[in-house]
Scaffold this active site. Structure first.
Site, PDB file in Angstrom:
ATOM      1  N   GLY A  12       0.818  -1.206   0.000  1.00  0.00           N
ATOM      2  CA  GLY A  12       0.000   0.000   0.000  1.00  0.00           C
ATOM      3  C   GLY A  12       0.851   1.255   0.000  1.00  0.00           C
ATOM      4  O   GLY A  12       1.894   1.310   0.661  1.00  0.00           O
ATOM      5  N   ASP A 104       5.155  -5.260   6.109  1.00  0.00           N
ATOM      6  CA  ASP A 104       5.757  -6.548   6.454  1.00  0.00           C
ATOM      7  C   ASP A 104       5.858  -7.500   5.259  1.00  0.00           C
ATOM      8  O   ASP A 104       6.809  -8.276   5.157  1.00  0.00           O
ATOM      9  CB  ASP A 104       5.024  -7.203   7.625  1.00  0.00           C
ATOM     10  CG  ASP A 104       3.531  -7.368   7.390  1.00  0.00           C
ATOM     11  OD1 ASP A 104       3.039  -6.989   6.308  1.00  0.00           O
ATOM     12  OD2 ASP A 104       2.847  -7.872   8.299  1.00  0.00           O
ATOM     13  N   SER A 106       6.463  -6.608   2.205  1.00  0.00           N
ATOM     14  CA  SER A 106       7.629  -6.118   1.468  1.00  0.00           C
ATOM     15  C   SER A 106       8.914  -6.548   2.163  1.00  0.00           C
ATOM     16  O   SER A 106       9.908  -6.908   1.514  1.00  0.00           O
ATOM     17  CB  SER A 106       7.579  -4.587   1.359  1.00  0.00           C
ATOM     18  OG  SER A 106       6.351  -4.163   0.785  1.00  0.00           O
ATOM     19  N   GLU A 188     -15.609  10.493  22.065  1.00  0.00           N
ATOM     20  CA  GLU A 188     -16.193   9.938  23.286  1.00  0.00           C
ATOM     21  C   GLU A 188     -15.851   8.466  23.463  1.00  0.00           C
ATOM     22  O   GLU A 188     -15.678   7.990  24.585  1.00  0.00           O
ATOM     23  CB  GLU A 188     -17.718  10.109  23.259  1.00  0.00           C
ATOM     24  CG  GLU A 188     -18.221  11.494  23.630  1.00  0.00           C
ATOM     25  CD  GLU A 188     -17.863  12.561  22.598  1.00  0.00           C
ATOM     26  OE1 GLU A 188     -17.637  13.720  23.011  1.00  0.00           O
ATOM     27  OE2 GLU A 188     -17.802  12.243  21.388  1.00  0.00           O
ATOM     28  N   HIS A 216     -24.267  15.499  21.375  1.00  0.00           N
ATOM     29  CA  HIS A 216     -23.687  14.775  20.242  1.00  0.00           C
ATOM     30  C   HIS A 216     -22.534  13.902  20.749  1.00  0.00           C
ATOM     31  O   HIS A 216     -22.092  14.064  21.889  1.00  0.00           O
ATOM     32  CB  HIS A 216     -23.174  15.745  19.166  1.00  0.00           C
ATOM     33  CG  HIS A 216     -22.016  16.581  19.611  1.00  0.00           C
ATOM     34  ND1 HIS A 216     -22.168  17.713  20.374  1.00  0.00           N
ATOM     35  CD2 HIS A 216     -20.675  16.433  19.420  1.00  0.00           C
ATOM     36  CE1 HIS A 216     -20.979  18.243  20.623  1.00  0.00           C
ATOM     37  NE2 HIS A 216     -20.056  17.487  20.066  1.00  0.00           N
ATOM     38  N   ARG A 244     -25.016   8.307  12.470  1.00  0.00           N
ATOM     39  CA  ARG A 244     -24.519   8.121  11.107  1.00  0.00           C
ATOM     40  C   ARG A 244     -23.153   7.453  11.156  1.00  0.00           C
ATOM     41  O   ARG A 244     -22.319   7.768  12.002  1.00  0.00           O
ATOM     42  CB  ARG A 244     -24.386   9.458  10.384  1.00  0.00           C
ATOM     43  CG  ARG A 244     -25.707  10.194  10.174  1.00  0.00           C
ATOM     44  CD  ARG A 244     -26.542   9.517   9.092  1.00  0.00           C
ATOM     45  NE  ARG A 244     -27.747  10.282   8.812  1.00  0.00           N
ATOM     46  CZ  ARG A 244     -28.886  10.145   9.469  1.00  0.00           C
ATOM     47  NH1 ARG A 244     -28.969   9.281  10.484  1.00  0.00           N
ATOM     48  NH2 ARG A 244     -29.938  10.863   9.150  1.00  0.00           N
ATOM     49  N   GLN A 252      -7.426   8.158   3.637  1.00  0.00           N
ATOM     50  CA  GLN A 252      -6.384   8.199   4.668  1.00  0.00           C
ATOM     51  C   GLN A 252      -4.988   8.029   4.084  1.00  0.00           C
ATOM     52  O   GLN A 252      -4.002   8.463   4.672  1.00  0.00           O
ATOM     53  CB  GLN A 252      -6.615   7.081   5.690  1.00  0.00           C
ATOM     54  CG  GLN A 252      -7.862   7.274   6.511  1.00  0.00           C
ATOM     55  CD  GLN A 252      -8.329   5.966   7.127  1.00  0.00           C
ATOM     56  OE1 GLN A 252      -7.953   5.623   8.230  1.00  0.00           O
ATOM     57  NE2 GLN A 252      -9.156   5.222   6.408  1.00  0.00           N
ATOM     58  N   ARG A 253      -4.891   7.382   2.935  1.00  0.00           N
ATOM     59  CA  ARG A 253      -3.579   7.119   2.334  1.00  0.00           C
ATOM     60  C   ARG A 253      -3.081   8.275   1.483  1.00  0.00           C
ATOM     61  O   ARG A 253      -1.890   8.385   1.220  1.00  0.00           O
ATOM     62  CB  ARG A 253      -3.646   5.878   1.453  1.00  0.00           C
ATOM     63  CG  ARG A 253      -3.628   4.582   2.213  1.00  0.00           C
ATOM     64  CD  ARG A 253      -3.397   3.451   1.232  1.00  0.00           C
ATOM     65  NE  ARG A 253      -3.466   2.157   1.884  1.00  0.00           N
ATOM     66  CZ  ARG A 253      -3.508   1.012   1.230  1.00  0.00           C
ATOM     67  NH1 ARG A 253      -3.496   1.033  -0.092  1.00  0.00           N
ATOM     68  NH2 ARG A 253      -3.558  -0.132   1.870  1.00  0.00           N
TER      69      ARG A 253
END
Length: 319
Positions: A12, A104, A106, A188, A216, A244, A252-253
């Site tokens: 990745g 790992d 790799s 939370e 919330h 939701r 994220q990448r």
């Protein structure tokens, strides 16, 4: 003395990989060592897909996300005959050693090549921070900041609509992303593979939160623990919180690497070349208490990294 080194990125992608490739290339060139970039990871090594680097090859790359050398899954590399053919491709251009940037899987490829006589050094490039014996992996800091930014935005809308929001993040085998992001964003509830998951407990805590006039809530959970959409439905029915679920996924990448990842990748790339120049192989570069060092890949692969219990305990004190 080694005269020609290759560098590839595998598995990745992770922000900061380009900084590591750049550092390998420039360190080699400064030492008079010929250097090749290998496109598409171990697949490119097998196919002989090489780019000879010069001083301009890595110009304006340190600020880019992803990997300009590209990456590919190549499970066929487990076959010794495939590795032998890859070594033959390396010999055609005089490539004597290799820097492998990845996780790992790799590292396993790097170790197998070293056992076959080609010195390899691994550099930890994975956003999950799931490589043992290194403080941080390349890409972790950038991904963490991306998650925190998403949580800050989600809290704004959760507060406006008095909702409970669940955010699923990466880190299947190591909860560092969820724990650190949860602390930084004031979540939370934080759920990881290390903490365990008890849906009834989560619901009771959210009920208590709602009863205390909290309007919330934010729940951060690592991937592959439960179906977050079903969890959202269950929470809404049990607590009355409109709920939701959001899956951040591959966002994220991506993105430009943080300064932290650019510096870490650069330092690790330099050190990898120095190890190969010293005739060493079968090692991986690690950051230990802020110092860059080399460790035996076999030792690192023998363990699984899990999130720091101390960090998780601190997170629990803040809820």
């Amino acid at each position: 003395m080694v005269k020609c080194i290759g560098v590839l990125t595998s598995g990745g992608d992770a922000p900061g990989m380009n900084g590591a490739v750049r550092a390998v290339a420039r360190t080699c060139l400064n030492k008079g060592i010929k250097v090749y970039g290998v496109r598409l990871g171990f697949q490119g090594l097998f196919n002989g897909d090489f780019i000879e680097f010069d001083r301009t090859s890595t110009r304006n790359k340190i600020n880019l996300g992803g990997t300009f050398l590209k990456s590919a899954r190549f499970p066929e590399f487990k076959d010794p005959e495939v590795r032998k053919q890859a070594i033959e491709q390396m010999k055609k251009v005089g490539m004597e050693a290799l820097v492998v940037i990845g996780g790992d899987g790799s590292y396993n490829g790097a170790l197998k090549l070293t056992e076959m006589g080609v010195n390899c050094i691994g550099i930890p490039g994975t956003i999950d921070n799931d490589i043992p014996h290194t403080d941080h992996t390349i890409g972790f800091d950038t991904a963490l900041n991306t998650i925190v930014d998403a949580l800050d935005r989600l809290r704004d809308t959760s507060s406006s609509h008095q909702r409970c929001t669940i955010l699923e993040v990466m880190g299947r085998y190591c909860g560092d992303l969820a724990i650190n992001a949860g602390i930084a964003a004031g979540a939370e509830i934080i759920i990881t593979s290390e903490s365990g998951f008890d849906e009834a407990e989560v619901i009771e805590r959210l009920k208590a939160s709602k009863a205390s006039d909290k309007t919330h809530a934010i729940v951060v959970i690592t991937e592959h623990i439960t179906d977050v959409n079903q969890l959202a439905k269950n929470i809404e029915v049990a607590t009355g919180f409109e709920t939701r679920a959001n899956v951040l996924g591959h966002m994220q990448r991506g993105g430009r690497p943080s300064a932290r990842d650019r510096v870490l990748g650069s330092r690790m790339g330099i050190y990898a070349v120095e190890l190969l120049e010293a005739g060493k192989g079968g090692l991986c570069v690690s950051e230990v208490s802020g110092k860059i060092t080399g460790l035996d890949i076999t030792e690192v692969l023998s363990e699984k990294r899990v999130a720091d219990n101390g960090i998780y305990e601190d997170a629990m004190k803040l809820r």
